[in-house]
Design an enzyme around this catalytic site. Structure first.
Site, PDB file in Angstrom:
ATOM      1  N   ILE A   1       0.869  -1.181   0.000  1.00  0.00           N
ATOM      2  CA  ILE A   1       0.000   0.000   0.000  1.00  0.00           C
ATOM      3  C   ILE A   1       0.903   1.227   0.000  1.00  0.00           C
ATOM      4  O   ILE A   1       1.630   1.476   0.976  1.00  0.00           O
ATOM      5  CB  ILE A   1      -0.919  -0.001   1.251  1.00  0.00           C
ATOM      6  N   GLU A   2       0.880   1.953  -1.112  1.00  0.00           N
ATOM      7  CA  GLU A   2       1.777   3.103  -1.261  1.00  0.00           C
ATOM      8  C   GLU A   2       1.077   4.404  -0.889  1.00  0.00           C
ATOM      9  O   GLU A   2      -0.119   4.430  -0.573  1.00  0.00           O
ATOM     10  CB  GLU A   2       2.304   3.139  -2.701  1.00  0.00           C
TER      11      GLU A   2
ATOM     12  N   CYS B   1       5.017  -2.586   2.823  1.00  0.00           N
ATOM     13  CA  CYS B   1       5.127  -3.796   2.006  1.00  0.00           C
ATOM     14  C   CYS B   1       3.982  -4.772   2.303  1.00  0.00           C
ATOM     15  O   CYS B   1       3.428  -4.795   3.413  1.00  0.00           O
ATOM     16  CB  CYS B   1       6.431  -4.522   2.299  1.00  0.00           C
TER      17      CYS B   1
ATOM     18  N   GLU C   1       4.179  -7.928   2.884  1.00  0.00           N
ATOM     19  CA  GLU C   1       4.497  -8.872   3.957  1.00  0.00           C
ATOM     20  C   GLU C   1       4.152  -8.289   5.327  1.00  0.00           C
ATOM     21  O   GLU C   1       3.583  -8.955   6.191  1.00  0.00           O
ATOM     22  CB  GLU C   1       5.993  -9.216   3.948  1.00  0.00           C
TER      23      GLU C   1
HETATM   24  N1  THU Z   1       7.464  -4.205  -1.831  1.00  0.00           N
HETATM   25  C1  THU Z   1       6.759  -5.130  -1.110  1.00  0.00           C
HETATM   26  O1  THU Z   1       5.562  -4.971  -0.880  1.00  0.00           O
HETATM   27  N2  THU Z   1       7.428  -6.219  -0.649  1.00  0.00           N
HETATM   28  C2  THU Z   1       8.732  -6.503  -0.926  1.00  0.00           C
HETATM   29  O2  THU Z   1       9.248  -7.476  -0.433  1.00  0.00           O
HETATM   30  C3  THU Z   1       9.494  -5.642  -1.832  1.00  0.00           C
HETATM   31  C4  THU Z   1       8.883  -4.317  -2.114  1.00  0.00           C
HETATM   32  C5  THU Z   1       6.738  -3.047  -2.355  1.00  0.00           C
HETATM   33  C6  THU Z   1       7.072  -1.730  -1.725  1.00  0.00           C
HETATM   34  C7  THU Z   1       6.711  -0.771  -2.824  1.00  0.00           C
HETATM   35  O3  THU Z   1       5.335  -0.497  -2.751  1.00  0.00           O
HETATM   36  C8  THU Z   1       6.970  -1.542  -4.103  1.00  0.00           C
HETATM   37  O4  THU Z   1       7.017  -2.903  -3.730  1.00  0.00           O
HETATM   38  C9  THU Z   1       8.252  -1.166  -4.810  1.00  0.00           C
HETATM   39  O5  THU Z   1       9.350  -1.217  -3.955  1.00  0.00           O
END
Ligand code: THU
Length: 134
Positions: A43-44, A53, A55
């Site tokens: 979720i950005e 992230c 996870e």
């Molecule tokens: N991201 C994850 O959700 N999990 C990971 O293990 C690697 C990166 C997400 C963070 C961000 O929203 C996008 O991927 C790019 O980095």
């Protein structure tokens, strides 16, 4: 719940990814020892740093409901318009795993067709954990 079934749930979770800035969508499915599965997606945020992230969303959903014992997590990521592929968890998420999970916690990576299984110990050797504070 086998690795393939958990990966299929991670692929489903990835569909909810909110990632308009990176266009990189991630899904995670976290299997607790009680048999429940917690789903997460990344979720950005327009302000960037609040981004979380997939996870950690899955872990924090579980912990916020009182669940703190886990077996495995399946993770899948990739460019939003493409099929999910192998996506290794970031260092911050590995540290969150080390807070709640044993060395033999399973990290399941891959895509719709191929799945690989790792342990937390192999992905975060010499981890700093809660026992270090005792
Ligand atoms: N991201 C994850 O959700 N999990 C990971 O293990 C690697 C990166 C997400 C963070 C961000 O929203 C996008 O991927 C790019 O980095």
């Amino acid at each position: 719940m086998n690795n393939k079934e958990l990966m299929d749930l991670a692929l489903k979770a990835r569909e909810n990814s909110y990632s308009p800035y990176s266009n990189f969508a991630v899904g995670a499915a976290l299997l607790a020892k009680n048999g429940k599965v917690y789903l997460g997606c990344n979720i950005e945020n327009s302000s960037y740093t609040p981004t979380i992230c997939a996870e950690r969303v899955a872990f924090f959903k579980a912990v916020s409901e009182g669940v703190k014992e886990f077996e495995a997590i399946a993770i899948v990521g990739g460019k939003t318009k493409e099929e999910g592929r192998f996506c290794a968890p970031c260092g911050v998420c590995r540290q969150v795993m080390a807070e709640f999970c044993n060395k033999d916690f399973k990290i399941i990576l891959g895509d719709r067709h191929h799945i690989e299984e790792f342990t937390l110990e192999s992905m975060l050797p010499l981890a700093f954990t809660p026992t270090d504070l005792k």
